[in-house]
Each structure stands twice: as C-alpha cells, then as structure tokens.
Scaffold this motif. Structure first.
Motif, short mmCIF file in Angstrom:
data_model
loop_
_atom_site.label_atom_id
_atom_site.label_comp_id
_atom_site.label_asym_id
_atom_site.label_seq_id
_atom_site.Cartn_x
_atom_site.Cartn_y
_atom_site.Cartn_z
N ARG A 1 76.26 7.75 -43.89
CA ARG A 1 76.27 6.79 -45.00
C ARG A 1 75.86 5.41 -44.50
N GLU B 1 79.03 -1.40 -55.34
CA GLU B 1 78.29 -1.33 -54.08
C GLU B 1 78.91 -2.19 -52.98
N SER C 1 76.43 -1.06 -50.49
CA SER C 1 77.01 0.18 -49.95
C SER C 1 77.05 1.25 -51.03
N ASP D 1 76.53 4.29 -50.82
CA ASP D 1 77.04 5.59 -50.35
C ASP D 1 78.56 5.64 -50.32
N TRP E 1 83.90 1.41 -47.55
CA TRP E 1 82.91 1.13 -46.50
C TRP E 1 83.55 0.53 -45.26
#
Length: 443
Positions: free
Chosen positions: A146, A400, A420, A422, A428
């Motif tokens: 990721r 995100e 972010s 993923d 994250w």
C-alpha cells in the motif's frame, strides 16, 4: 442478422442505463479536481490527473483547460460533460455557467523572514529524534504494497513551528484539499456566529422547507453532532448521495436538506457530509452573508493566506469537503483551537466553545467517538482510538488520510496531508506518527 442487431441494441441500452447516473459524477469529479489542482494548488495537469481514483471509466475521459478563462471541461464518450470554473479567492466551482461571487476579503500575511504564525519562516534545524518520528509518515515500506503518498507534515510545539517536511514537487505554500477536515472549519464558523449572537446551538426551525414536518425539530446542535436523523448515504461510489451532492452541478445544501427523516432528531449518530452543508447554508442564511463569510471571520484574522473554501453552483460554500489550504495554514487553524479560540490576544470563539466541540456527543457512535464536527481520541467510556496517544487528543480528519491533530496536554499540533487511497482513515500510521512526535518533543 436481426438477432445480432437486437443483442447490440440491448447492450447499448444496458450500457446507457448503467452509465446514466454514474457518468455525470465521473465527469464532475474530473472537471472539479483538475480545476482545483491546476488553479488552486498550481500543480501540473498530468500530476493532478495521476491522482484520479481508479474508476474504469477514467481512461475514456477527455479533459481540457482554458487558462485564460479559468475553465476546465471533462467529457465522457462525447455524451456526458461537466464544467468547473476558477474564481480567485474562491477556487473552483462545478456549474454550467460561471458563478457570481463577491470580491474576496484580502488575507494578508507578512511572510519574509517572520517566524510562524505571523510569517512562514520555518525552524533553522529539526532535532534528529523529531526528524526520525516524521519519517513514519513518508516511509513507503508496507508489507501489503500500500502507498501512503504523504505530501506534507507540519509540527507545532508550544506555539512554535518546530518541523516541516514536504514530498518532492510540493512547496510549503501548496494548498491541498482537506476533504472532511473542512467540517471542523464549519464548526469554527458556527462558533464565530454564536459569539456574535447571530445563531444559537439549540435553535430549531432552521429552513423554510422543513416547517411543515418533523424536520423543523432539527437543531444546530443536531447538525454539529451528526444527529439530525436525516437519510443520507455517506458512501463514495458514483451515484450515491455523497458523490451526487459533491460532483454534480447544483446546490449541495439544498440537496441534503431535501432528504427525509429516517430517525427522530437527536436519537442517533450518523456521519453525513449532508449535515455539514445544511449547517453552512443555515449559518449564511442567519448571517445574511455570502460566500466571503469564512474569509472575513476565519481566514483573515488567522492569516490563512493560502486558504480557499470552494462554493457550489448556488454560490454557497461546500463546508463538508472543499477547503484547500497549505499545511501551515491548516496548522494555524489547529493552533487557534489549542489556544481556546484566542488569536493574537483576541478571543474569537465563545468561552467554552472548544471544550464543547471536543466533548463526546452522548450518542452511540460505536468505536468512533465524536464531538461537534471534531473526532476524539477518547469516547464517553474512556476507550481510546489511538491507545498510545493522550486521551485529550482530537483531530479534524479527511478522505485519503488528511489529518490535523491537536494534543492539548502536549501543547502539540500536527498536520499531515497526502493521498493514502490504499488505507482507511487513520490506518496509514497516524498513531505511530503522533506518539513518535510526542516522545521527541515532550521532555
């Protein structure tokens, strides 16, 4: 032959039926985000388009930019199209025609060599331990492949700018969208108007369209606590309430306000960007104000010189999602709350407003303790979302991985901006970043 024609006709009709609710959202997203990325963030078009989500329709998009007029168009298959318009001081708006907006209030900041917060001069050096703590945000060594894609991190301690770091190609003054961090700015705008006596948090009968049904019982506090009971689908897929509201030209607050009740006001917690856009419409209605209000009451007093809150086609600010600002301007906003609503010696928020905003809503929010448009580390039962971070921490959070974290017990403000896509929420690595920074700066 007849069968082949029939099959082709069915396929075309089916494709049309499938795309009809989705395509306008895809083109709307493309036009709006490309416009904001190019004219507000001043990034190259290819870099902005690289950030578009992986929708299978994206390869079929055609976009064009008219720099002279500030117009961006996005077209899908020559059938569906959307247009966004750039206005200085207000950013970009999805609309068929250029919106009529007032001259923006000037926001000044003496930047040359002046230390933060009244200028943008950064620290001469960053301690090695603090620098290592910030590495966590930029480290891309993920076992699942990721990508964090952190763009900026800014750290304030005891009111001083002690560290800042930016990804390659990102400047300290580059404004980035905060997505739902914008909701906490809507909280502050409410507080400013409460202090001025324009509105009260227990005020009801907020909109004329609600006067004939039980929606008239929705209060300002219900909107702040996400407890209106209004139906709203907070899912970011094409064709849902959230995407139709944000990425189709129209009045975002009106769209949300048209939704029916599915629970009595005050009976449940349900996170909804629609609530925030209704709140913003109510604030501007009560103040008899236009889209410049946030610049006048927040950006100008705090010197948030890169900040723009983009309006919708009705010229109303999209307070749920559309604030662009640099990491240091987001940090100014966080420091203002850390200072209990004081800025440069002047109280701008009501006495007790920050405490009210960061106290848990007395509703069942599951594992996501929530205040009044701020996320909380600790809920009513004392359980912490981030166990290694002090319980008094609270944050503004956006899609995100946009986060503005305030830790009063550590006199700390941390801003992290990125993409972010993923990861979900704070997954994250926010906890590791905040805990690491606290260990580095607090003796």
């Amino acid at each position: 032959m007849a069968i082949s024609v029939l099959v082709l006709t069915v396929l075309i009709a089916g494709g049309w039926w499938y795309l009809r609710p989705i395509a306008p959202v895809v083109t709307g997203y493309a036009a709006k985000m490309l416009c904001s990325g190019v004219f507000v963030s001043e990034r190259p078009p290819d870099a902005v388009e690289h950030d578009f989500p992986g929708n299978p329709l994206v390869p079929f998009l055609r976009t064009s930019i008219d720099e002279a007029s500030g117009r961006v168009d996005a077209d899908l298959l020559g059938v569906w199209g959307s247009t966004a318009w750039f206005t200085p001081g207000y950013g970009c708006t999805l609309a068929e025609e250029r919106p009529d907006l007032p001259p923006p209030t000037s926001v000044d900041l003496a930047r040359s060599g002046v230390p933060w917060p009244f200028g943008d001069a950064g620290p001469a050096s960053v301690p090695a331990e603090l620098d290592a703590a910030i590495d966590v945000a930029f480290d891309e060594d993920d076992d699942e492949g990721r990508i964090k894609d952190t763009r900026a991190v800014v750290v304030l301690h005891d009111g001083r700018l002690v560290a800042e770091r930016y990804a390659e190609g990102i400047e300290p003054d580059t404004p980035f969208i905060g997505w739902s961090m914008t909701k906490s700015v809507a909280n502050a705008l409410t507080g400013r108007l409460v202090r001025e006596g324009v509105i009260e948090i227990d005020q009801t009968d907020l909109l004329p369209v609600w006067t004939t049904d039980d929606r008239r019982n929705i209060s300002v506090e219900h909107l702040l606590h996400m407890a209106t009971g209004l139906q709203f689908e907070e899912v970011y897929d094409p064709g849902t309430d959230a995407t139709r509201m944000l990425f189709r030209a129209g009045d975002t607050g009106e769209y949300a306000a048209s939704k029916p009740l599915e629970a009595p006001p005050g009976s449940r917690w349900h996170y909804s960007s629609g609530n925030t856009n209704i709140l913003c419409d109510v604030l501007h209605r009560e103040a008899d104000a236009d889209a410049d209000l946030v610049r006048e009451l927040i950006f100008a007093p705090l010197g948030m010189h890169t900040a723009v809150l983009e309006p919708d086609a009705a010229a109303d600010p999209v307070c749920s999602s559309n604030l662009y600002a640099s990491a240091k301007d987001w940090a100014r906003f966080g420091q203002w709350f850390l200072q209990d609503g004081f800025w440069n010696g002047e109280r701008l928020l009501p006495n007790g407003w920050v405490a009210y905003s960061t106290s848990p809503a007395r509703l069942d929010t599951g594992e996501t303790p929530y205040g009044a448009h701020w996320w909380l580390n600790s809920g009513p039962d004392g359980t912490r979302r981030m166990p290694s971070v002090p319980p008094d921490a609270y944050w503004a959070s956006g899609n995100e991985g946009q986060q503005l974290v305030v830790v009063p017990s550590a006199e700390l403000v941390i801003v992290r901006l990125g993409r972010s896509a993923d990861f979900d929420g704070i997954a994250w690595g926010l906890e590791e970043l905040v805990a690491g920074v606290i260990a580095a700066v607090v003796s």
